[in-house]
Scaffold this motif. Structure first.
Motif, PDB file in Angstrom:
ATOM      1  N   VAL A  86       0.858  -1.180   0.000  1.00 45.09           N
ATOM      2  CA  VAL A  86       0.000   0.000   0.000  1.00 45.09           C
ATOM      3  C   VAL A  86       0.897   1.234   0.000  1.00 45.09           C
ATOM      4  O   VAL A  86       1.953   1.247   0.630  1.00 45.09           O
ATOM      5  N   GLU A  87       0.484   2.245  -0.741  1.00 46.61           N
ATOM      6  CA  GLU A  87       1.199   3.515  -0.742  1.00 46.61           C
ATOM      7  C   GLU A  87       0.424   4.510   0.106  1.00 46.61           C
ATOM      8  O   GLU A  87      -0.774   4.705  -0.095  1.00 46.61           O
ATOM      9  N   ILE A  88       1.111   5.100   1.068  1.00 49.86           N
ATOM     10  CA  ILE A  88       0.495   6.085   1.945  1.00 49.86           C
ATOM     11  C   ILE A  88       1.346   7.346   1.932  1.00 49.86           C
ATOM     12  O   ILE A  88       2.502   7.329   2.369  1.00 49.86           O
ATOM     13  N   GLU A  89       0.789   8.398   1.397  1.00 46.85           N
ATOM     14  CA  GLU A  89       1.451   9.700   1.347  1.00 46.85           C
ATOM     15  C   GLU A  89       2.894   9.598   0.827  1.00 46.85           C
ATOM     16  O   GLU A  89       3.824  10.144   1.409  1.00 46.85           O
ATOM     17  N   GLN A  92       6.046   3.681   0.339  1.00 41.24           N
ATOM     18  CA  GLN A  92       5.664   2.363  -0.150  1.00 41.24           C
ATOM     19  C   GLN A  92       5.826   1.324   0.974  1.00 41.24           C
ATOM     20  O   GLN A  92       6.929   1.063   1.433  1.00 41.24           O
ATOM     21  N   PHE A  93       4.698   0.748   1.403  1.00 42.51           N
ATOM     22  CA  PHE A  93       4.688  -0.287   2.428  1.00 42.51           C
ATOM     23  C   PHE A  93       4.442  -1.644   1.769  1.00 42.51           C
ATOM     24  O   PHE A  93       3.678  -1.742   0.813  1.00 42.51           O
ATOM     25  N   TRP A  94       5.067  -2.674   2.302  1.00 41.15           N
ATOM     26  CA  TRP A  94       4.774  -4.042   1.863  1.00 41.15           C
ATOM     27  C   TRP A  94       4.701  -4.938   3.093  1.00 41.15           C
ATOM     28  O   TRP A  94       5.543  -4.824   3.996  1.00 41.15           O
ATOM     29  N   GLY A  95       3.702  -5.819   3.134  1.00 44.02           N
ATOM     30  CA  GLY A  95       3.544  -6.683   4.293  1.00 44.02           C
ATOM     31  C   GLY A  95       3.369  -8.137   3.927  1.00 44.02           C
ATOM     32  O   GLY A  95       2.720  -8.463   2.924  1.00 44.02           O
ATOM     33  N   SER A  96       3.946  -9.027   4.749  1.00 39.66           N
ATOM     34  CA  SER A  96       3.795 -10.465   4.548  1.00 39.66           C
ATOM     35  C   SER A  96       3.850 -11.178   5.895  1.00 39.66           C
ATOM     36  O   SER A  96       4.743 -10.927   6.693  1.00 39.66           O
ATOM     37  N   PRO A  97       2.903 -12.087   6.164  1.00 38.77           N
ATOM     38  CA  PRO A  97       2.803 -12.726   7.474  1.00 38.77           C
ATOM     39  C   PRO A  97       3.575 -14.040   7.632  1.00 38.77           C
ATOM     40  O   PRO A  97       3.590 -14.609   8.725  1.00 38.77           O
ATOM     41  N   PHE A  98       4.202 -14.523   6.590  1.00 39.32           N
ATOM     42  CA  PHE A  98       4.702 -15.899   6.603  1.00 39.32           C
ATOM     43  C   PHE A  98       5.942 -16.080   7.475  1.00 39.32           C
ATOM     44  O   PHE A  98       6.829 -15.220   7.512  1.00 39.32           O
ATOM     45  N   THR A  99       5.978 -17.208   8.184  1.00 36.29           N
ATOM     46  CA  THR A  99       7.105 -17.537   9.053  1.00 36.29           C
ATOM     47  C   THR A  99       7.652 -18.915   8.684  1.00 36.29           C
ATOM     48  O   THR A  99       6.897 -19.796   8.255  1.00 36.29           O
ATOM     49  N   PRO A 100       8.967 -19.121   8.838  1.00 37.03           N
ATOM     50  CA  PRO A 100       9.546 -20.416   8.498  1.00 37.03           C
ATOM     51  C   PRO A 100       9.278 -21.451   9.577  1.00 37.03           C
ATOM     52  O   PRO A 100       9.288 -21.140  10.775  1.00 37.03           O
ATOM     53  N   ILE A 128       9.159   0.669   3.466  1.00 36.47           N
ATOM     54  CA  ILE A 128       8.950   0.084   4.794  1.00 36.47           C
ATOM     55  C   ILE A 128       8.392  -1.322   4.618  1.00 36.47           C
ATOM     56  O   ILE A 128       7.280  -1.513   4.118  1.00 36.47           O
ATOM     57  N   LEU A 129       9.189  -2.300   5.015  1.00 39.24           N
ATOM     58  CA  LEU A 129       8.789  -3.703   4.927  1.00 39.24           C
ATOM     59  C   LEU A 129       8.286  -4.153   6.289  1.00 39.24           C
ATOM     60  O   LEU A 129       8.940  -3.906   7.312  1.00 39.24           O
ATOM     61  N   ILE A 130       7.130  -4.804   6.279  1.00 41.32           N
ATOM     62  CA  ILE A 130       6.549  -5.328   7.514  1.00 41.32           C
ATOM     63  C   ILE A 130       6.357  -6.833   7.346  1.00 41.32           C
ATOM     64  O   ILE A 130       5.595  -7.274   6.472  1.00 41.32           O
TER      65      ILE A 130
END
Length: 205
Positions: A86-89, A92-100, A128-130
């Motif tokens: 998502v782009e906010i103001e 550039q944010f990117w999010g991913s929930p996956f865990t090994p 910003i990576l989340i």
């Protein structure tokens, strides 16, 4: 632009003072058992916060978000990022929930190629990576000293190089670290005994 960042609240969100800011970010494990009731309570709380933008990346306890039919119940003012950006103001944010790991956890993937395909989706333009998991060797030690972060994520970060990488998952290693051009934040609020030991991180951009 002020970011308020936290993770691993495990149903204790009502007991955590939340600073004022523009964007409220939760990097996973908002619930403990991932039930509908737990999730509904958290989403109502998150949606009710005064921050203009809210971003949520689920964690390995947050089973509710694995079912596509449940995603239609997400409040419209919450950006749920599951391999999504998502782009906010202008940011550039990117999010991913996956865990090994192999086990009966939400959003788990085997180490190696199985989880790598998720990190391959991260755009190089990400500011910003989340993620929920840390990369291997960065704020990922449990109490015994073993590192549980993701090796493939670490390799992807050498290419993407976000300005900030926000994550949680490993309660013992809450804190921050600067490496190369990226700042890393383990946002875990609770310690390994599920006691509130940390505060949300405030980032002024």
């Amino acid at each position: 632009m002020r970011l308020i960042c936290l993770a691993d609240t495990h149903n204790q969100h009502h007991d955590i003072p939340i600073p004022e800011g523009d964007i409220l970010i939760h990097a996973g494990d908002c619930t403990d058992g991932g039930t509908r009731n737990e999730t509904s309570d958290f989403l109502q709380w998150l949606s009710g916060q005064p921050h203009k933008y809210k971003i949520l990346v689920p964690g390995n306890h947050d089973f509710y978000f694995q079912k596509p039919e449940n995603l239609k119940h997400i409040p419209e003012d919450i950006h749920l990022l599951i391999d999504k950006g998502v782009e906010i103001e202008g940011l550039q944010f990117w999010g991913s929930p996956f865990t090994p790991g192999i086990g009966n956890w939400a959003f788990s993937r085997e180490r190696g190629s199985d989880i790598k395909k998720h990190w391959d989706l991260i755009p190089k333009t990400t500011d910003i990576l989340i993620t929920h998991t840390p990369p291997y060797g960065i704020l990922d030690q449990i109490g015994s000293g073993v590192n549980l972060g993701c090796e493939e994520l670490g390799k992807a970060l050498q290419i993407v190089q976000p300005t900030y990488h926000l994550f949680g998952h490993i309660h013992h290693s809450s804190g921050k670290l600067m490496r190369s051009s990226s700042q890393y934040f383990n946002l875990s609020i609770l310690d390994e005994r599920f006691r509130i030991m940390s505060s949300p991180v405030v980032l002024d951009l």
